[in-house]
Write an enzyme that holds these catalytic residues in place. Structure first.
Site, PDB file in Angstrom:
ATOM      1  N   HIS A 306       0.848  -1.190   0.000  1.00  7.07           N
ATOM      2  CA  HIS A 306       0.000   0.000   0.000  1.00  7.07           C
ATOM      3  C   HIS A 306       0.881   1.236   0.000  1.00  7.07           C
ATOM      4  CE1 HIS A 306      -3.083   2.921   1.211  1.00  7.07           C
ATOM      5  NE2 HIS A 306      -3.979   2.027   0.849  1.00  7.07           N
ATOM      6  N   ASP A 363      -7.736  -4.167  -0.487  1.00  5.81           N
ATOM      7  CA  ASP A 363      -8.286  -4.446  -1.810  1.00  5.81           C
ATOM      8  C   ASP A 363      -8.254  -5.933  -2.127  1.00  5.81           C
ATOM      9  OD1 ASP A 363      -8.752  -1.680  -2.545  1.00  5.81           O
ATOM     10  OD2 ASP A 363      -6.584  -1.492  -2.621  1.00  5.81           O
TER      11      ASP A 363
END
Length: 428
Positions: A306, A363
């Protein structure tokens, strides 16, 4: 304790104040830089630029911390509903029982779309992307809510927020139904927020869809974990539009457009596309991972790592537990989800990914959860938008409530042609 930062330019020294947030985040206030020096700063992508001060969300990417209004995301995921979380994010505190009930009542009262607005869906082609429909319909919705265009007080704000948060799920479900040629389902006034959305998505006039409680719980977690995430692309877009004095509907519609981009809201879509590629290629997961690690490989491991979280994404831990529980409960046999499990195991135990701290992010697990729910791929980003709506409203509110707010107007460094003369067309 206040400090100053000294900048030397063209033989002159200038002192600028520093700013420190409540969690010791530090910045240099260069508000007067251009007026005093003639210079501006250049920070393409805004990676080192604070565009605002905000009291909504705190993130510490190095420590894996995410808090809404100071409350750790882990506590909200365990104890709060999405609607309670939405109130917290927008108004800055947990609601009383009376406030929460009043807000729920407003949501129920506003879950229906005006019948003329329902007819607007017929103007879209069957293959229209749901994000295009969502953005257009949020703007169209404002035409039917003229009294909501000007927010005069907290009561008006609460009514406007309830209308957007409630109707966005109705619009989303209707866009899906339209795309598959099924009749639009009316919302059910006695269902909870999440159950109602699933009802509008999957029920038929002759067959009521009854979701498993684990699906409802997983959807609630998904929405809570996406409610806000500081100054990301779509939230910054909402604030930019709001700074012009634009109403809440227009600002949130702009947020939808920004979220539509594959580099922002499309990350969980990319996860499923990666799993589909592995499945269709017949490649072993271990072989795919090996190719990802090759120096010049074009293959990527989607859903890992991330930009903000340099250690682990706190949201991913929560969604992983929810995904494991839901999949076990439903006993779903899906080859893509089996590949996802293998990929997770390989990446978590491979020194290459461990050393680089490429852990599964939100995600990765949200893609798995949405697929297991039966949400189609082109609706994934719409689901993200439904969850992020409270955060967009909260950021719009900060701009609206700030008496010192001004129109956002970034500067630039011009690198084009210097002055030149116009050449008539017959001489070119």
């Amino acid at each position: 304790m206040s400090h100053t930062c000294r900048i030397e330019l063209d033989g002159k020294s200038y002192d600028f104040p520093t700013v420190e947030g409540t969690e010791n985040e530090r910045g240099i206030d260069i508000t007067t830089l251009r007026d005093r020096t003639g210079y501006i700063t250049l920070d393409e992508g805004y990676g080192n630029t604070g565009s605002c001060t905000s009291a909504i969300t705190y993130i510490d990417g190095d420590k894996g911390i995410l808090r809404y209004r100071g409350i750790p995301i882990e506590q909200l995921a365990e104890k709060a509903s999405f609607i309670e979380t939405a109130w917290l994010v927008i108004w800055g505190r947990l609601p009383t029982a009376e406030e929460l009930q009043r807000f729920r009542t407003r949501l129920t009262a506003n879950e229906m779309l005006h019948e003329s607005l329902r007819n607007n869906f017929e103007g879209f082609p069957p293959n229209a992307h749901p994000m295009a429909i969502l953005s257009a319909m949020i703007n169209a919705m404002s035409c039917y809510e003229p009294d909501m265009m000007d927010i005069e007080d907290d009561t008006t704000l609460e009514r406007a927020a309830a209308r957007i948060i409630s109707k966005v799920r109705t619009i989303a479900a209707a866009s899906y139904k339209m795309s598959i040629g099924q009749p639009l389902m009316y919302p059910h006034p006695e269902y909870s927020y999440c159950k109602n959305f699933l009802h509008m998505m999957f029920s038929l006039p002759y067959g009521e869809y009854e979701p498993d409680p684990e699906i409802i719980h997983a959807l609630s977690l998904f929405l809570i974990l996406h409610a806000d995430h500081e100054q990301n692309c779509s939230t910054s877009t909402v604030r930019m539009v709001a700074s012009s004095g634009a109403n809440m509907f227009a600002s949130c519609a702009a947020g939808v457009c920004a979220l539509w981009g594959p580099l922002h809201g499309g990350a969980n879509v990319a996860v499923i596309e990666m799993l589909e590629f592995i499945s269709q290629s017949g490649m072993k997961v271990s072989d795919y991972v090996a190719k990802v690690k090759e120096k010049d490989s074009k293959l990527r491991l989607m859903g890992f790592g991330h930009r903000v979280y340099k250690n682990f994404d706190p949201r991913s831990k929560i969604l992983k537990a929810a995904a494991d529980k839901m999949l076990a409960r439903l006993n779903i046999q899906d080859p893509l989800l089996e590949i996802a499990g293998e990929l997770e195991d390989v990446a978590l135990n491979d020194p290459y990914f461990v050393e680089r701290k490429l852990y599964p992010n939100v995600d990765f697990y949200s893609g798995i959860i949405l697929r297991a729910m039966g949400i189609p791929l082109n609706m994934f980003t719409v689901m993200f938008a439904i969850g992020r709506m409270p955060g967009w409203i909260a950021n719009w509110k900060e701009i609206h409530d700030n008496p010192k707010a001004r129109l956002n107007r970034p500067r630039q460094i011009y690198i084009g042609n210097t002055i030149q003369d116009y050449v008539p067309i017959d001489q070119r």
